[in-house]
Write an enzyme that holds these catalytic residues in place. Structure first.
Site, PDB file in Angstrom:
ATOM      1  N   CYS A  93      -1.877   9.463   2.999  1.00  0.00           N
ATOM      2  CA  CYS A  93      -1.712   8.922   1.648  1.00  0.00           C
ATOM      3  C   CYS A  93      -2.895   9.344   0.800  1.00  0.00           C
ATOM      4  CB  CYS A  93      -1.596   7.413   1.706  1.00  0.00           C
ATOM      5  SG  CYS A  93      -2.898   6.666   2.676  1.00  0.00           S
ATOM      6  N   GLU A 137       0.891  -1.177   0.000  1.00  0.00           N
ATOM      7  CA  GLU A 137       0.000   0.000   0.000  1.00  0.00           C
ATOM      8  C   GLU A 137       0.916   1.211   0.000  1.00  0.00           C
ATOM      9  OE1 GLU A 137      -3.099  -0.638  -0.268  1.00  0.00           O
ATOM     10  OE2 GLU A 137      -3.322  -2.659   0.542  1.00  0.00           O
TER      11      GLU A 137
HETATM   12  P1  NAP Z   1       8.352   5.115   4.671  1.00  0.00           P
HETATM   13  O1  NAP Z   1       9.420   6.062   4.951  1.00  0.00           O
HETATM   14  O2  NAP Z   1       8.301   4.434   3.373  1.00  0.00           O
HETATM   15  O3  NAP Z   1       8.410   4.027   5.855  1.00  0.00           O
HETATM   16  C1  NAP Z   1       7.431   3.034   5.993  1.00  0.00           C
HETATM   17  C2  NAP Z   1       7.976   1.913   6.852  1.00  0.00           C
HETATM   18  O4  NAP Z   1       9.018   1.228   6.165  1.00  0.00           O
HETATM   19  C3  NAP Z   1       8.570   2.368   8.166  1.00  0.00           C
HETATM   20  O5  NAP Z   1       8.229   1.450   9.169  1.00  0.00           O
HETATM   21  C4  NAP Z   1      10.053   2.326   7.881  1.00  0.00           C
HETATM   22  O6  NAP Z   1      10.843   2.210   9.043  1.00  0.00           O
HETATM   23  C5  NAP Z   1      10.121   1.079   7.032  1.00  0.00           C
HETATM   24  N1  NAP Z   1      11.334   0.908   6.224  1.00  0.00           N
HETATM   25  C6  NAP Z   1      12.152   1.850   5.743  1.00  0.00           C
HETATM   26  N2  NAP Z   1      13.155   1.268   5.043  1.00  0.00           N
HETATM   27  C7  NAP Z   1      12.954  -0.055   5.092  1.00  0.00           C
HETATM   28  C8  NAP Z   1      13.637  -1.189   4.581  1.00  0.00           C
HETATM   29  N3  NAP Z   1      14.740  -1.064   3.848  1.00  0.00           N
HETATM   30  N4  NAP Z   1      13.136  -2.415   4.833  1.00  0.00           N
HETATM   31  C9  NAP Z   1      12.020  -2.563   5.542  1.00  0.00           C
HETATM   32  N5  NAP Z   1      11.331  -1.544   6.076  1.00  0.00           N
HETATM   33  C10 NAP Z   1      11.794  -0.297   5.846  1.00  0.00           C
HETATM   34  O7  NAP Z   1       6.917   5.802   4.870  1.00  0.00           O
HETATM   35  P2  NAP Z   1       6.442   6.826   5.984  1.00  0.00           P
HETATM   36  O8  NAP Z   1       7.181   8.107   5.810  1.00  0.00           O
HETATM   37  O9  NAP Z   1       6.433   6.187   7.311  1.00  0.00           O
HETATM   38  O10 NAP Z   1       4.927   7.017   5.549  1.00  0.00           O
HETATM   39  C11 NAP Z   1       4.542   7.890   4.535  1.00  0.00           C
HETATM   40  C12 NAP Z   1       4.287   7.168   3.231  1.00  0.00           C
HETATM   41  O11 NAP Z   1       3.353   6.127   3.423  1.00  0.00           O
HETATM   42  C13 NAP Z   1       3.659   8.068   2.180  1.00  0.00           C
HETATM   43  O12 NAP Z   1       4.249   7.808   0.933  1.00  0.00           O
HETATM   44  C14 NAP Z   1       2.206   7.648   2.192  1.00  0.00           C
HETATM   45  O13 NAP Z   1       1.506   7.917   1.009  1.00  0.00           O
HETATM   46  C15 NAP Z   1       2.322   6.186   2.447  1.00  0.00           C
HETATM   47  N6  NAP Z   1       1.091   5.637   2.980  1.00  0.00           N
HETATM   48  C16 NAP Z   1       0.316   4.819   2.201  1.00  0.00           C
HETATM   49  C17 NAP Z   1      -0.880   4.334   2.668  1.00  0.00           C
HETATM   50  C18 NAP Z   1      -1.759   3.447   1.849  1.00  0.00           C
HETATM   51  O14 NAP Z   1      -2.665   2.838   2.405  1.00  0.00           O
HETATM   52  N7  NAP Z   1      -1.546   3.329   0.559  1.00  0.00           N
HETATM   53  C19 NAP Z   1      -1.291   4.688   3.936  1.00  0.00           C
HETATM   54  C20 NAP Z   1      -0.479   5.522   4.714  1.00  0.00           C
HETATM   55  C21 NAP Z   1       0.707   5.984   4.227  1.00  0.00           C
HETATM   56  P3  NAP Z   1      11.635   3.508   9.630  1.00  0.00           P
HETATM   57  O15 NAP Z   1      10.617   4.470  10.072  1.00  0.00           O
HETATM   58  O16 NAP Z   1      12.415   2.917  10.736  1.00  0.00           O
HETATM   59  O17 NAP Z   1      12.474   4.023   8.495  1.00  0.00           O
END
Ligand code: NAP
Ligand code: MG
Length: 553
Positions: A320, A286
């Site tokens: 998102c 997602e």
């Molecule tokens: P993010 O930076 O992509 O991080 C998401 C998760 O991935 C965090 O738990 C992060 O941990 C982890 N992560 C980072 N690098 C990783 C790796 N190499 N391997 C495994 N896990 C890893 O996203 P965010 O800033 O938290 O959230 C914002 C994004 O989420 C936006 O793009 C938004 O659109 C999207 N989103 C989508 C939905 C949907 O339903 N489509 C809903 C909500 C949000 P760390 O924090 O420790 O880096």
């Protein structure tokens, strides 16, 4: 009618909810800064390294001390989940459903304290925070309900027309094994609970890895499973950097399936890395959004303005589903802009736990710096600020990450920020001469998560048909593009916004957490003295196919 909290009803909560929330914040503030463990095999696990989790509301506030888990903890969690899988997967689905419902009910009981913690850690305003907790419980209830309505996904199939044999064919959906749940900061509960609830009722064991920014509040979420009496190892919770701990989980061949909710770039990397095994494993993605709101010349502009402002700036634009692009037909452009400006200038920015606050801070220093860079880039690119355009300074604002709600006009549609997900309270507005042009621009992005439309009834059919998005709304003042609720608006994206094509909180979601096994059993038919198929009838009567399958599992 009793008050039911959803993102659509949250604008008029009863007074007791406000009072309860105020009390919960006050209580919580007495107890900040404690150290919190990881939970592996139902045991508290501590790492050598820790970090201080500070509030974006006021960075002087240390909310919690969290564990900086590493690859070792990843393998411990995987081992615990693997060990627990045989028993959990053979626990009758009715029992699993019961336990998941128990955890969801506990969560509902803790809505005020966890909602208060979320407000402090994410910077979400109070109603959004409470909504996130309630949504999480509802997502878990919904997965439980789907198991029930589908009889645990144990379904008799047709009988092949064999002569001399009786065939029993039963389709059974069975869990994969160890399921990894990686969640983002913005809906730390709901985007952990949706996948976790589905994985659990399906019979998988789970490892939760929350976003670093919101590890404390997800720790409070994880505790409900222990308190609800989940067996050891069924739900495990680890904290630490995505790039190390998260990556170790993704790279392990011992993980059987995963759900990632987060940004496009991290998700795509995870997708590719997850392919690195001797066979394909399921991964539910997602990802981001760049959601348009289209306003026709026939729109009710009051509804349009209300819905757009809520969806552009709710949670500081860090949804998102945020309305990050507004595309308006020329005849109503000026009037809509006037309304958007008036409404936005009335929004209160500040401490998100306070009742009057609509916008809290953005999540961290990086996002805060991004805001400054994007607004500068918009300036350079010919855009104008209808509202905002700056970070907030002075007094309490200097302690946290506060940004003004910013509507941008006159930025050419060719500018990259019309396509790039900024994930901040910045929304671009553009003018078009007709709706076909609007649709072309709306769909001209890599994403396809949510979309909104305001116009005549006849135009809404056209909108639903043409728009490339998984969640679509027409004429909705409660939110142009935001505010989906499980059971009402199942949530998921098309194109670069999601990979499964099936929405969470909907009819086709929990099935993603199971693989199908078809069970064909053949029995020879003995002809009885009078020539009838006596033996077959007897067996068929004794055990119905459904029950037979259930017993064999
Ligand atoms: P993010 O930076 O992509 O991080 C998401 C998760 O991935 C965090 O738990 C992060 O941990 C982890 N992560 C980072 N690098 C990783 C790796 N190499 N391997 C495994 N896990 C890893 O996203 P965010 O800033 O938290 O959230 C914002 C994004 O989420 C936006 O793009 C938004 O659109 C999207 N989103 C989508 C939905 C949907 O339903 N489509 C809903 C909500 C949000 P760390 O924090 O420790 O880096
Ligand atoms: Mg933090």
């Amino acid at each position: 009618m009793a008050f039911k909290l959803t993102y659509a009803t949250m604008f008029n909560p009863p007074e007791e909810l406000h009072k309860g929330f105020d009390k919960a914040v006050a209580n919580l503030k007495q107890n900040l800064g404690r150290e919190w463990s990881m939970i592996i095999d139902n045991q508290d696990v501590f790492a050598d390294e820790k970090w201080e989790d500070r509030s974006p509301v006021n960075t002087d506030w240390v909310l919690a001390v969290m564990q900086k888990g590493n690859a070792l903890h990843a393998s411990q969690a995987i081992a615990a989940a693997r060990k627990a899988f045989p028993k959990w997967s053979h626990t009758p689905w009715q029992e699993r459903v019961k336990l998941v419902r128990k955890a969801a009910a506990l969560l509902e009981k803790r809505i005020l304290e966890t909602g208060a913690a979320m407000s402090l850690e994410v910077g979400k305003n109070r109603m959004e925070s409470l909504g996130d907790v309630q949504e999480s419980a509802d997502l878990m209830y919904f997965s439980a309900l789907m198991m029930e309505q589908n009889n645990g996904f144990i379904k008799p199939m047709g009988k092949d027309p064999l002569v001399g044999y009786d065939a029993t064919n039963v389709s059974v959906l069975r869990p994969y094994g160890v399921w990894l749940v990686v969640s983002p900061f913005n809906f730390p509960f709901a985007l952990t609970a949706g996948p976790t609830g589905a994985a659990l009722v399906a019979g998988n064991t789970v490892i939760i890895k929350p976003a670093t920014d919101t590890s404390w509040v997800v720790r409070l979420y994880a505790e409900v499973f222990r308190d609800a009496g989940f067996p050891d190892g069924v739900v495990n919770f680890v904290t630490g950097p995505g790039s190390t701990l998260g990556q170790a989980l993704v790279d392990s061949p011992e993980v059987d399936g995963a759900t990632f909710t987060g940004s496009f770039d991290v998700g795509m990397k995870m997708y590719r890395d997850f392919a690195n095994r001797n066979y394909v494993r399921p991964i539910v993605l997602e990802l981001g959004g760049k959601n348009p709101a289209i306003v026709s010349r026939n729109a009710n502009l009051a509804d349009a303005a209300t819905g757009i402002v809520r969806s552009a700036f709710g949670l500081q634009g860090q949804k998102c589903s945020a309305a990050s692009r507004v595309i308006v037909e020329e005849p109503v452009y000026d009037e809509l802009l006037g309304r958007l400006k008036d409404m936005t200038e009335k929004l209160t920015i500040g401490d998100p736990t306070e009742r009057a606050t609509f916008l809290g801070p953005v999540i961290n220093k990086n996002s805060y710096n991004d805001f400054k860079n994007f607004t500068e880039e918009i300036n350079q690119g010919g855009g104008h600020f209808l509202t905002g355009g700056h970070v907030k300074t002075g007094g309490m604002f200097d302690k946290g990450y506060y940004c003004e709600p910013t509507f941008v006009t006159d930025l050419p549609f060719e500018h990259r920020l019309w396509q790039y997900e900024m994930f901040l309270p910045i929304t671009t507005i553009g003018k078009v001469s007709n709706l076909d042009e609007a649709m072309k621009i709306a769909n001209n992005v890599n994403y396809g998560l949510t979309a909104g439309f305001y116009g005549s009834l006849k135009e809404t059919d056209w909108f639903f048909d043409k728009i490339e998005a998984g969640v679509t709304y027409a004429n909705r003042p409660q939110g142009a593009t935001t505010g989906a609720w499980p059971g009402f608006q199942p949530f998921g994206g098309w194109k670069g916004s999601g990979a499964s094509g099936k929405n969470g909180g909907g009819y086709y979601y929990v099935q993603l957490y199971m693989h199908e096994q078809i069970r064909t059993l053949i029995k020879p038919v003995k002809a009885s003295p009078n020539g009838k198929k006596a033996a077959v009838k007897k067996t068929a009567k004794k055990v119905a196919p459904k029950k037979k399958a259930a017993r064999r599992r």
